[in-house]
Design a protein around this motif. Structure first.
Motif, short mmCIF file in Angstrom:
data_model
loop_
_atom_site.label_atom_id
_atom_site.label_comp_id
_atom_site.label_asym_id
_atom_site.label_seq_id
_atom_site.Cartn_x
_atom_site.Cartn_y
_atom_site.Cartn_z
N ASN A 77 2.51 -6.24 5.31
CA ASN A 77 1.33 -5.80 4.59
C ASN A 77 1.18 -4.32 4.76
OD1 ASN A 77 0.17 -8.99 4.96
ND2 ASN A 77 0.12 -8.05 3.02
N GLY A 78 0.81 -3.52 3.79
CA GLY A 78 0.65 -2.11 3.89
C GLY A 78 1.69 -1.12 4.25
N HIS A 87 7.20 -11.05 -0.39
CA HIS A 87 6.80 -11.55 1.05
C HIS A 87 7.61 -12.69 1.20
CE1 HIS A 87 4.03 -8.72 2.71
NE2 HIS A 87 3.33 -8.59 1.25
N LYS A 110 5.13 -0.79 -0.04
CA LYS A 110 5.81 -1.22 -1.15
C LYS A 110 5.32 -1.04 -2.58
CE LYS A 110 5.59 -5.41 0.52
NZ LYS A 110 4.76 -5.23 1.69
N THR A 111 3.95 -1.12 -2.59
CA THR A 111 3.40 -1.19 -4.07
C THR A 111 3.30 0.41 -4.45
OG1 THR A 111 2.27 -3.28 -3.85
CG2 THR A 111 1.58 -1.60 -5.45
N THR A 112 2.93 0.92 -3.28
CA THR A 112 2.82 2.30 -3.57
C THR A 112 4.26 3.21 -4.06
OG1 THR A 112 0.98 2.50 -2.05
CG2 THR A 112 1.86 4.68 -2.50
#
Ligand SMILES: Nc1ncnc2c1ncn2[C@@H]1O[C@H](COP(=O)(O)OP(=O)(O)OP(=O)(O)O)[C@@H](O)[C@H]1O
Ligand SMILES: [Mg+2]
Length: 256
Positions: free
Chosen positions: A39-40, A210, A43-45
């Motif tokens: 998490n954090g 994930h 990846k999304t960024t």
């Protein structure tokens, strides 16, 4: 294998935090490429920068041989990038068919005022698009739900509708952010099978997940991010054994 997408030195800062720090990522044509990390990790960024959803603070993106750095999402979409989001962006009150048709718009060749007067050309095009969209629904085993309202469907089916909508634009690159999130095990198996089938049919797919077990079994290659940096980029069997990857996940047992 030729590169379809090449990101070089991509960087994104939020205040004092460097969320994505000089990341290189190469996605080969016809491959199923996994992107994992705690998490954090960024990846999304990273995917938001690649797909034009977020600003790029440094680095370049080359797609199909052209520099597309900083292009807006809709321009990248018209060049053949389609994506799904971590949280649902479906029209809940519309039918499955209409939601998937909405993903089709880059191919719809008619414009107002044709639409307004509903000429024969419109109905012909509309029919052709509906035929293509029905083929996608069949491919994802969604045809039985075509005329149901999205809000009536169980969660797993809705995730498939999102995938169908991304496919409806006939993308060259399909980018998926956590398609298996919140799915029960049996639906994860269905999704894995669907992704494998799409890859066999020639799609190039970049998928954030994930569910590492799922990715390990379906991906050709995986990139692992941790704290904004690439810590591994290889075939699943090699990534699985990487001490840096194991350490990144053991340090964050909530994700393992
Ligand atoms: N809009 C924002 N404003 C400030 N910080 C942000 C913003 N978006 C992301 N970040 C930060 O950037 C870092 C990377 O976030 P990102 O969402 O890309 O991670 P991720 O790998 O997708 O995580 P997850 O697995 O939880 O989805 C995190 O530290 C996050 O807090
Ligand atoms: Mg994310």
């Amino acid at each position: 294998m030729t590169a379809l997408l090449e990101a070089r030195g991509l960087t994104r800062r939020w205040g004092g935090l460097t969320a994505v720090d000089e990341v290189d990522l190469t996605v080969h044509r016809g491959s199923l490429h996994g992107l994992i990390g705690p998490n954090g990790a960024g990846k999304t960024t990273l995917v938001n920068m690649i797909t034009g959803v977020d600003r790029i603070d440094g680095g370049r993106v080359v797609f199909q041989g052209a520099d597309v750095t900083g292009l807006a999402a809709h321009r990248l979409a018209s060049r053949g990038m389609a994506r799904s989001f971590q949280t649902s962006q479906l029209f809940e009150d519309e039918s499955v068919l209409d939601n998937v048709m909405a993903g089709r718009h880059r191919h719809i060749g008619y414009r107002f005022p044709h639409t307004f007067f509903y000429t024969p050309k419109v109905s012909r095009e509309e029919r052709r698009h509906r035929t293509d969209v029905h083929a996608i629904l069949r491919e994802l085993d969604l045809a039985v739900d075509a005329h149901r309202q999205v809000s009536e469907l169980p969660y797993g089916r809705r995730r498939l509708v999102e995938l169908a909508r991304a496919m409806a634009s006939e993308p060259t690159l399909l980018v998926l952010d956590e398609p298996a999130a919140g799915l029960p095990g049996s639906d994860v198996d269905v999704l894995g099978e669907v992704l494998r089938r799409l890859r066999r049919n020639g799609y190039t797919i970049l998928v954030i997940e994930h569910n590492i077990g799922l990715l390990m079994t379906i991906c050709d290659r995986m990139t692992v991010l941790s704290e904004g940096r690439v810590i591994a980029d290889d075939e699943p069997a090699v990534v699985r054994e990487s001490p840096r990857v194991i350490e990144a996940y053991l340090g964050r047992t909530d994700d393992a």
